[in-house]
Design a protein around this motif. Structure first.
Motif, PDB file in Angstrom:
ATOM      1  N   GLY A   1       0.647  -1.201   0.091  1.00  0.00           N
ATOM      2  CA  GLY A   1       0.018  -0.011   0.122  1.00  0.00           C
ATOM      3  C   GLY A   1       0.691   1.215  -0.071  1.00  0.00           C
ATOM      4  N   GLU A   2       1.900   1.089   0.530  1.00  0.00           N
ATOM      5  CA  GLU A   2       3.010   2.257   0.666  1.00  0.00           C
ATOM      6  C   GLU A   2       3.476   2.626  -0.725  1.00  0.00           C
ATOM      7  OE1 GLU A   2       5.896   2.345   3.222  1.00  0.00           O
ATOM      8  OE2 GLU A   2       4.725   2.346   5.028  1.00  0.00           O
ATOM      9  N   THR A   3       3.749   4.109  -1.426  1.00  0.00           N
ATOM     10  CA  THR A   3       4.157   4.226  -2.681  1.00  0.00           C
ATOM     11  C   THR A   3       5.740   3.530  -3.013  1.00  0.00           C
ATOM     12  OG1 THR A   3       3.001   6.350  -2.922  1.00  0.00           O
ATOM     13  CG2 THR A   3       4.916   6.081  -4.291  1.00  0.00           C
ATOM     14  N   ILE A   4       5.771   2.834  -4.072  1.00  0.00           N
ATOM     15  CA  ILE A   4       6.951   2.273  -4.129  1.00  0.00           C
ATOM     16  C   ILE A   4       7.704   2.913  -5.660  1.00  0.00           C
ATOM     17  CG2 ILE A   4       5.904   0.228  -5.661  1.00  0.00           C
ATOM     18  CD1 ILE A   4       8.208  -1.825  -4.565  1.00  0.00           C
ATOM     19  N   LEU A   5       6.795   3.239  -6.381  1.00  0.00           N
ATOM     20  CA  LEU A   5       7.071   4.098  -7.810  1.00  0.00           C
ATOM     21  C   LEU A   5       6.356   5.231  -7.959  1.00  0.00           C
ATOM     22  CD1 LEU A   5       8.806   3.769 -10.147  1.00  0.00           C
ATOM     23  CD2 LEU A   5       7.115   2.219 -11.343  1.00  0.00           C
ATOM     24  N   GLU A   6       6.757   6.512  -8.289  1.00  0.00           N
ATOM     25  CA  GLU A   6       6.268   7.508  -8.423  1.00  0.00           C
ATOM     26  C   GLU A   6       6.736   8.371  -9.699  1.00  0.00           C
ATOM     27  OE1 GLU A   6       4.649  11.664  -6.227  1.00  0.00           O
ATOM     28  OE2 GLU A   6       6.337  10.184  -5.251  1.00  0.00           O
ATOM     29  N   VAL A   7       5.657   8.636 -10.637  1.00  0.00           N
ATOM     30  CA  VAL A   7       6.032   9.197 -11.717  1.00  0.00           C
ATOM     31  C   VAL A   7       5.237  10.479 -11.577  1.00  0.00           C
ATOM     32  CG1 VAL A   7       5.684   9.298 -14.413  1.00  0.00           C
ATOM     33  CG2 VAL A   7       6.077   7.336 -13.431  1.00  0.00           C
ATOM     34  N   SER A   8       6.264  11.824 -12.003  1.00  0.00           N
ATOM     35  CA  SER A   8       5.773  13.100 -11.669  1.00  0.00           C
ATOM     36  C   SER A   8       6.114  14.104 -12.903  1.00  0.00           C
ATOM     37  CB  SER A   8       6.377  13.755 -10.466  1.00  0.00           C
ATOM     38  OG  SER A   8       5.974  14.930 -10.305  1.00  0.00           O
ATOM     39  N   GLY A   9       4.988  14.445 -13.460  1.00  0.00           N
ATOM     40  CA  GLY A   9       5.233  15.469 -14.849  1.00  0.00           C
ATOM     41  C   GLY A   9       6.060  14.945 -15.763  1.00  0.00           C
ATOM     42  N   LEU A  10       5.968  13.547 -16.036  1.00  0.00           N
ATOM     43  CA  LEU A  10       6.855  12.876 -17.152  1.00  0.00           C
ATOM     44  C   LEU A  10       6.397  13.398 -18.489  1.00  0.00           C
ATOM     45  CD1 LEU A  10       9.095  11.079 -16.707  1.00  0.00           C
ATOM     46  CD2 LEU A  10       7.417   9.233 -17.405  1.00  0.00           C
ATOM     47  N   THR A  11       7.399  14.040 -19.417  1.00  0.00           N
ATOM     48  CA  THR A  11       7.132  14.547 -20.640  1.00  0.00           C
ATOM     49  C   THR A  11       8.177  14.030 -21.480  1.00  0.00           C
ATOM     50  OG1 THR A  11       6.250  16.554 -19.688  1.00  0.00           O
ATOM     51  CG2 THR A  11       6.905  16.624 -21.925  1.00  0.00           C
ATOM     52  N   LYS A  12       7.877  13.561 -22.902  1.00  0.00           N
ATOM     53  CA  LYS A  12       8.911  13.287 -23.863  1.00  0.00           C
ATOM     54  C   LYS A  12       8.656  13.856 -25.023  1.00  0.00           C
ATOM     55  CE  LYS A  12      12.493  11.066 -25.352  1.00  0.00           C
ATOM     56  NZ  LYS A  12      13.770  11.530 -24.857  1.00  0.00           N
ATOM     57  N   ARG A  13       9.405  14.800 -25.539  1.00  0.00           N
ATOM     58  CA  ARG A  13       9.177  15.235 -26.998  1.00  0.00           C
ATOM     59  C   ARG A  13      10.219  14.919 -27.943  1.00  0.00           C
ATOM     60  NH1 ARG A  13       8.827  19.354 -23.191  1.00  0.00           N
ATOM     61  NH2 ARG A  13       6.869  20.556 -22.787  1.00  0.00           N
ATOM     62  N   TYR A  14       9.823  14.535 -29.053  1.00  0.00           N
ATOM     63  CA  TYR A  14      10.554  14.244 -30.248  1.00  0.00           C
ATOM     64  C   TYR A  14      10.371  15.416 -31.144  1.00  0.00           C
ATOM     65  CZ  TYR A  14      10.764   9.680 -28.313  1.00  0.00           C
ATOM     66  OH  TYR A  14      11.026   8.438 -27.540  1.00  0.00           O
ATOM     67  N   GLY A  15      11.307  16.497 -31.079  1.00  0.00           N
ATOM     68  CA  GLY A  15      10.840  17.667 -31.959  1.00  0.00           C
ATOM     69  C   GLY A  15       9.619  18.353 -31.476  1.00  0.00           C
ATOM     70  N   GLY A  16       8.751  18.187 -32.355  1.00  0.00           N
ATOM     71  CA  GLY A  16       7.540  19.064 -32.257  1.00  0.00           C
ATOM     72  C   GLY A  16       6.287  18.059 -31.681  1.00  0.00           C
ATOM     73  N   VAL A  17       6.637  16.859 -31.947  1.00  0.00           N
ATOM     74  CA  VAL A  17       5.822  15.681 -31.239  1.00  0.00           C
ATOM     75  C   VAL A  17       5.972  15.461 -29.865  1.00  0.00           C
ATOM     76  CG1 VAL A  17       5.027  13.214 -31.697  1.00  0.00           C
ATOM     77  CG2 VAL A  17       5.979  14.509 -33.581  1.00  0.00           C
ATOM     78  N   VAL A  18       4.788  15.469 -29.206  1.00  0.00           N
ATOM     79  CA  VAL A  18       5.045  15.133 -27.632  1.00  0.00           C
ATOM     80  C   VAL A  18       4.367  13.791 -27.447  1.00  0.00           C
ATOM     81  CG1 VAL A  18       4.034  15.928 -25.275  1.00  0.00           C
ATOM     82  CG2 VAL A  18       4.328  17.662 -27.275  1.00  0.00           C
ATOM     83  N   ALA A  19       5.092  12.803 -27.379  1.00  0.00           N
ATOM     84  CA  ALA A  19       4.911  11.545 -26.933  1.00  0.00           C
ATOM     85  C   ALA A  19       4.281  11.240 -25.534  1.00  0.00           C
ATOM     86  CB  ALA A  19       5.948  10.446 -27.094  1.00  0.00           C
ATOM     87  N   LEU A  20       4.677  12.019 -24.576  1.00  0.00           N
ATOM     88  CA  LEU A  20       4.397  11.923 -23.138  1.00  0.00           C
ATOM     89  C   LEU A  20       4.172  13.457 -22.563  1.00  0.00           C
ATOM     90  CD1 LEU A  20       5.921   9.181 -21.123  1.00  0.00           C
ATOM     91  CD2 LEU A  20       3.614   9.290 -21.968  1.00  0.00           C
ATOM     92  N   ASP A  21       2.629  13.822 -22.147  1.00  0.00           N
ATOM     93  CA  ASP A  21       2.782  15.175 -21.525  1.00  0.00           C
ATOM     94  C   ASP A  21       2.276  15.319 -20.129  1.00  0.00           C
ATOM     95  OD1 ASP A  21       2.295  17.724 -21.703  1.00  0.00           O
ATOM     96  OD2 ASP A  21       0.530  17.936 -23.025  1.00  0.00           O
ATOM     97  N   ALA A  22       3.302  15.590 -19.407  1.00  0.00           N
ATOM     98  CA  ALA A  22       3.010  15.826 -17.906  1.00  0.00           C
ATOM     99  C   ALA A  22       2.393  14.637 -17.072  1.00  0.00           C
ATOM    100  CB  ALA A  22       2.440  17.083 -17.719  1.00  0.00           C
ATOM    101  N   VAL A  23       2.759  13.445 -17.262  1.00  0.00           N
ATOM    102  CA  VAL A  23       2.135  12.299 -16.874  1.00  0.00           C
ATOM    103  C   VAL A  23       2.509  12.110 -15.457  1.00  0.00           C
ATOM    104  CG1 VAL A  23       1.806   9.774 -17.009  1.00  0.00           C
ATOM    105  CG2 VAL A  23       1.959  10.961 -18.915  1.00  0.00           C
TER     106      VAL A  23
END
Length: 638
Positions: A376-398
Motif C-alpha cells: 500500500g505504500e508508494t514504491i514507484l512515482e512518476v511526476s510530470g513525465l514529458t517526452k518530446r521528439y521535436g514538435g511531437v509530444v509522446a508524453l505530456d506531464a504524466v
C-alpha cells in the motif's frame, strides 16, 4: 549479431552435475595440449620448432582478442599496440634499468593494461566500426611514437635483451623456450575459458544478443566491456614480453598494422565462438605465414612484406565468405555428426523418454517474492513525465503513483505513449522533463542497469531473447543482479556454488510457467508464445520489487493467458508490485487493482477498474466518438 561464445556451445547443462561433468571437455583438451607440448620439441624440425614458438607467443594476444571480439563483441584493430607496449616496456626495464626479468615482465603487462584502461574509458562508448576505426588510430599512434621517440630507440629499436633463466637453467634454444612459454598459454587458455562460462561471460554473451535486455537485468555493459578490453590488452602485453625475450630485439615492426591483421586473422580463422580457436588460429597462421614467405617471392619476384599482407587479407576474405564460424565451426559440425551417428540406434528410446519427461512435469512453483516496502505504500512515482521528439509530444506531464503489492494496468489506444512511458521508467529513454522515483531514488535519465540493480525489471513489447543460449540460460541471466562473482572470480572458477543455486532457481521458475520440458531447447527455436512466457520467467528470476510487463499476453494461447493471469494474481498476493501494459482491456480490468489510461500521451483517467471502464473520456479514446455522445451512450447503458 555476434557469434555465440563458449557459454552457448551446447545447452546450459554444464551447470548441473559434478566438476568433471561441467569441465570434461576443457580437462581433456588441456591434457591433450600438454602431451603435445611435451612431445613437439622431440619430433619436429628446427624450422617448425621456430614456428611453434611464435605460434605460442602470438596465441596470447589472440586469446585476448578472442575474448574481446567473441565474448564482448568488440572489434579491435589495435591489438598490436598493446603487444608493442608490453614488449617495449619489458625491454627498456631490462636493458636500461637492469630490473629482474619477472619484475620487468609484470610491469610490462601492467603498462599495457593501464594504457588500455586510459584509452578504453572513452573508446568503449563507441560501437561497431567506430570502435574498430578508433583502435586502428591507436595502433598508428603507438607505431609512430616508438619510431620517433629516442627512449624507444627510434627505427633501431632496443636490442641486447638477455635470454631468461628458469631455476638457473638458461632458455637457450627454441625447444626450451617453447616449454617456457607454453605453461603461460595453457593457464591463459583455461582462465579465458572459465571467464566465458562465468557470470560475467554469460552477461557479455547476453549483451551481444540484446544489450537493452541485458541492461534491464542489471548488467553494466560499459563497465563490463571496459574490463574485458583491459584484460585483452594484458594478454597482448604478456605476448609482447615473450616476444622480446625470444627475438632479443624490439623494433617498431611489433607495432605495425600488419601484426594487428595477423592477430585478427588468427581469431577469425580459429572461430570467434571459441577460445580454443584462437590457439588453433595462431598455429595455422604461423604455418601459413611461413608458407607465404617462401611462396610469394617465387610467384612474384622481388615481392616485399606488403604483398604478404595482401595474401593474409585474401585468406581473411575467403574464411569470412566460406567459413564464417572458422575452424570451430568445422570441429563442432564433425562432433555433432559423430554424436548423431552414435545415438541413431537409441532414437526411439530417447523419444519415448522425452515424452514421459514432458508429461511428468512438476507442479508449478511460485517464484520468490520480497517487497522492500509495506503493501500500500508508494514504491514507484512518476511526476510530470514529458517526452518530446521535436514538435511531437509522446508524453505530456504524466503523473502516476504505484502502491506496493498491487497491479497497475496501463492501457490506451495504439500510439498513446504506453511503451514510451515504460522505456523512461526503466531507463531505456531519458525524459524531456519530469521525474521517476523508485524506492525513494531518482532514476529518470539513468541507465537501465541502475534501476534494475535496485529491483525494477521489465519485459518488452518486441521480444528480446538471448538467442546464443537455451531457455534455462535465458532465465538464469535474470539472476545476474543477485550474483556477486566478478571477472576475477570467474576466471579462477570460484563461483560453482552460486551458479548451482541460480540454476536451481531458474529451473523452479520455468516450472511455474510449464516450461520445464523446454529448459535445454535453444531459446530462438521456441514458438513465439513460449518465448513470451520465457521472457516473463527471466524477469521474475531477478526477484524484482517492481515488475514492468509490456504486453506479456501478446501471442499467447487462451490456456497460456489464463496460466499467466493466475501467476500474476498469485505474485500480487505474495507482495510483488506489477505494472502491466496490455491491449486486452478485459484481461487488464479483471487483473488490475487500478487502471491508468493514456491517450495521445496524456493521462485521461486513473482509478479503480470499474470507474475507468465507465469514464466517458476513456470511451471517447477507444470508440473515437465525442464526450457528449459517450456520456449519452453510457446513460442509456445504465
Amino acid at each position: 549479431m555476434a557469434l555465440p561464445t563458449e557459454t552457448a556451445f551446447v545447452s546450459d547443462a554444464h551447470l548441473a552435475g559434478g566438476y568433471w561433468t561441467r569441465n570434461r571437455g576443457t580437462i581433456l583438451g588441456v591434457a591433450a595440449l600438454v602431451v603435445a607440448i611435451v612431445i613437439i620439441p622431440f619430433v619436429v624440425s628446427s624450422s617448425l620448432m621456430n614456428v611453434a614458438v611464435f605460434a605460442m607467443i602470438f596465441a596470447l594476444p589472440a586469446i585476448g582478442l578472442s575474448l574481446l571480439m567473441g565474448l564482448a563483441g568488440q572489434v579491435s584493430l589495435g591489438q598490436a599496440a598493446f603487444f608493442a607496449i608490453g614488449a617495449y616496456t619489458h625491454a627498456i626495464l631490462l636493458t636500461t634499468f637492469d630490473l629482474p626479468g619477472p619484475v620487468a615482465a609484470v610491469i610490462g603487462v601492467a603498462g599495457a593494461m593501464l594504457v588500455a584502461l586510459l584509452v578504453g574509458l572513452p573508446l568503449m562508448r563507441l560501437r561497431g566500426h567506430f570502435l574498430a576505426l578508433a583502435t586502428l588510430g591507436l595502433g598508428f599512434i603507438v607505431a609512430i611514437a616508438v619510431r620517433e621517440w629516442d627512449f624507444t630507440g627510434r627505427t633501431t629499436g632496443i636490442y641486447g635483451i638477455p635470454r631468461p633463466e628458469v631455476f638457473g637453467i638458461p632458455i637457450s634454444n627454441n625447444g626450451y623456450f617453447f616449454w617456457f612459454v607454453s605453461p603461460f598459454v595453457i593457464v591463459g587458455l583455461v582462465l579465458a575459458i572459465n571467464l566465458t562460462r562465468s557470470r560475467a561471460g554469460r552477461a557479455l554473451s547476453a549483451v551481444n544478443d540484446s544489450e537493452l535486455a541485458a541492461e534491464s537485468l542489471g548488467v553494466n555493459t560499459y563497465a563490463l566491456r571496459l574490463k574485458v578490453f583491459v584484460l585483452s590488452a594484458g594478454f597482448a602485453g604478456l605476448g609482447g614480453v615473450f616476444y622480446a625475450y625470444q627475438v632479443g630485439i624490439v623494433s617498431p615492426q611489433v607495432a605495425e598494422f600488419h601484426l594487428s591483421v595477423e592477430l585478427l586473422l588468427m581469431v577469425v580463422i580459429g572461430g570467434l565462438a571459441s577460445v580454443w580457436g584462437a590457439l588453433a588460429g595462431a598455429v595455422l597462421i604461423e604455418l601459413l605465414g611461413e608458407g607465404l614467405r617462401d611462396l610469394i617471392p617465387i610467384l612474384i619476384p622481388g615481392a616485399t612484406g606488403e604483398v604478404q599482407l595482401v595474401g593474409f587479407g585474401l585468406v581473411l576474405i575467403l574464411v569470412i565468405l566460406l567459413l564464417p564460424g572458422g575452424l570451430h565451426q568445422v570441429v563442432i559440425g564433425l562432433w555433432d555428426a559423430a554424436r548423431k551417428r552414435l545415438r541413431r540406434g537409441r532414437a526411439a528410446g530417447d523419444t519415448g523418454a522425452a515424452e514421459v519427461a514432458a508429461s511428468d512435469e512438476p507442479v508449478a512453483q511460485l517464484p520468490r517474492v520480497s517487497s522492500p516496502v509495506p503493501r500500500g505504500e508508494t514504491i514507484l512515482e512518476v511526476s510530470g513525465l514529458t517526452k518530446r521528439y521535436g514538435g511531437v509530444v509522446a508524453l505530456d506531464a504524466v503523473n502516476l503513483t504505484v502502491p506496493a503489492g498491487e497491479i497497475l494496468g496501463l492501457i490506451g489506444p495504439n500510439g498513446a505513449g504506453k511503451t514510451t512511458c515504460f522505456n523512461i521508467i526503466s531507463g531505456a529513454l531519458s525524459p524531456s522533463s519530469g521525474t521517476v522515483t523508485f524506492l525513494g531514488q531518482q532514476i529518470a535519465g539513468r541507465k537501465p542497469h541502475v534501476s534494475a540493480l535496485r529491483g525494477l525489471t521489465r519485459t518488452f513489447q518486441n521480444l528480446q531473447v538471448f538467442t546464443s543460449t537455451d531457455v534455462v540460460g535465458n532465465v538464469y541471466m535474470g539472476r545476474y543482479r543477485l550474483g556477486k562473482a566478478g571477472i576475477l572470480r570467474g576466471m579462477l572458477g570460484l563461483q560453482g556454488t552460486e551458479q548451482h543455486a541460480n540454476r536451481r532457481t531458474a529451473s523452479d521458475i520455468l516450472s511455474s510457467m510449464r516450461l520445464t520440458d523446454a529448459a535445454d531447447v535453444a531459446a530462438g527455436s521456441l514458438p513465439f508464445g513460449r518465448q513470451r512466457m520465457m521472457e516473463v520467467c527471466r524477469a521474475l528470476s531477478s526477484e524484482p520489487a517492481v515488475l514492468l510487463l509490456d504486453e506479456p499476453m501478446a501471442g499467447l494461447s487462451g490456456q497460456e493467458r489464463d496460466m499467466l493471469a493466475d501467476l500474476l494474481r498469485a505474485l500480487r498476493d505474495a507482495g510483488l508490485t506489477i505494472v502491466l501494459v496490455e491491449h486486452d482491456v478485459g484481461q487488464v480490468m479483471s487483473l488490475a487493482d487500478s487502471v491508468a489510461v493514456l491517450d495521445d500521451g496524456v493521462l485521461i483517467a486513473h482509478g479503480k477498474p470499474e470507474a475507468v471502464r465507465n469514464d466517458p473520456a476513456v470511451m471517447v479514446a477507444y470508440l473515437g466518438t465525442d464526450v457528449k455522445k459517450a456520456e449519452s451512450e453510457l446513460e442509456e447503458l445504465v
